[in-house]
Design an enzyme around this catalytic site. Structure first.
Site, mmCIF file in Angstrom:
data_model
loop_
_atom_site.group_PDB
_atom_site.id
_atom_site.type_symbol
_atom_site.label_atom_id
_atom_site.label_comp_id
_atom_site.label_asym_id
_atom_site.label_seq_id
_atom_site.Cartn_x
_atom_site.Cartn_y
_atom_site.Cartn_z
ATOM 1 N N HIS A 16 0.834 -1.203 0.000
ATOM 2 C CA HIS A 16 0.000 0.000 0.000
ATOM 3 C C HIS A 16 0.865 1.249 0.000
ATOM 4 C CE1 HIS A 16 0.593 -0.694 4.395
ATOM 5 N NE2 HIS A 16 0.661 0.627 4.458
ATOM 6 N N HIS A 37 4.013 7.115 3.699
ATOM 7 C CA HIS A 37 4.969 6.010 3.545
ATOM 8 C C HIS A 37 4.540 5.058 2.431
ATOM 9 C CE1 HIS A 37 2.197 4.033 6.569
ATOM 10 N NE2 HIS A 37 2.422 2.980 5.828
ATOM 11 N N GLU A 88 7.868 1.037 4.917
ATOM 12 C CA GLU A 88 7.404 -0.014 5.812
ATOM 13 C C GLU A 88 7.621 -1.342 5.108
ATOM 14 O OE1 GLU A 88 3.156 0.068 6.563
ATOM 15 O OE2 GLU A 88 3.308 -1.295 8.274
#
Lengths: 141, 141
Positions: B7, B79, B130
């Site tokens: 994502h 992010h 991430e």
């Protein structure tokens, strides 16, 4: 309207160093450096399976990412590009909904040789959005 | 090492307004609002075909995105999350290569119920990355 994420663009101050990190530290497949003088960038493509990340370094005096790097000297996420199948219809809908297309509002040919527009970040939570017209691979005949 | 983009996270000051824009202006499929108090966010998922965009609004006094929104009141790209198949091995390689994992360096359980780590933006051109451990759908038996 919006389809796949075509790419995520990251502005970087040092393209070779950034490419090495994605290859050596993150273990990603990265392309050779490509120079796109007509778009004011040098670029490396990072393959991420379902989409790609484009690392961009300014090229020339009139690069579209120079101002961004002046504000963010370490670099940072610059824009997200979504695919659309009909960019003229997309621009019409955006304008009807009051969203602003940058420049003169008309699609121009982007770095992949396809028609693109950029949308005003103020209309999308500080995010610069690119729309790129990609013809569907299989069209109904 | 890094696989799919799981994502792209965008911090927004007003989640309902942001979700409406993605739905009505960009014509995307958006989820209902989910509250994740243990992660300090309210979230809406935007489907983009090959990946998803997560719109995040702070929830509670100790949200991980409060400081970002104080610096970027309009919101912005927060992010990128990449999938990895073995997060312990990923952290070992990062540390061997001198890249910093945020916090105590150990994976914790993220917003999707899977082990995650965040990498220091200074090591990746101002981009917060991430890594999320996702088991392959089909494993060799």
């Amino acid at each position: 309207m919006i389809g796949r994420v075509n790419h995520i663009a990251i502005a970087v101050p040092d393209l070779e160093r950034a490419a090495r990190r994605y290859r050596d530290v993150l273990g990603a497949r990265v392309s050779a450096v490509q120079e796109l003088p007509e778009h004011g960038v040098r670029v490396v493509f990072v393959e991420a399976g379902n989409t790609k990340v484009e690392l961009l370094e300014p090229l020339g005096d009139d690069s579209p990412i120079t101002a961004f790097l002046a504000r963010n000297p370490d670099g940072g996420m610059h824009h997200i590009c979504y695919e659309v199948t009909d960019i003229v219809m997309a621009v019409r809908r955006l304008s009807e909904e009051g969203a602003r297309v940058l420049g003169d509002g008309r699609p121009r040919i982007g770095a992949h040789g396809l028609p693109v527009v950029f949308l005003h970040p103020k209309d999308f939570d500080g995010t610069l959005i690119e729309l790129e017209e990609v013809k569907p691979e299989f069209e109904a005949s």
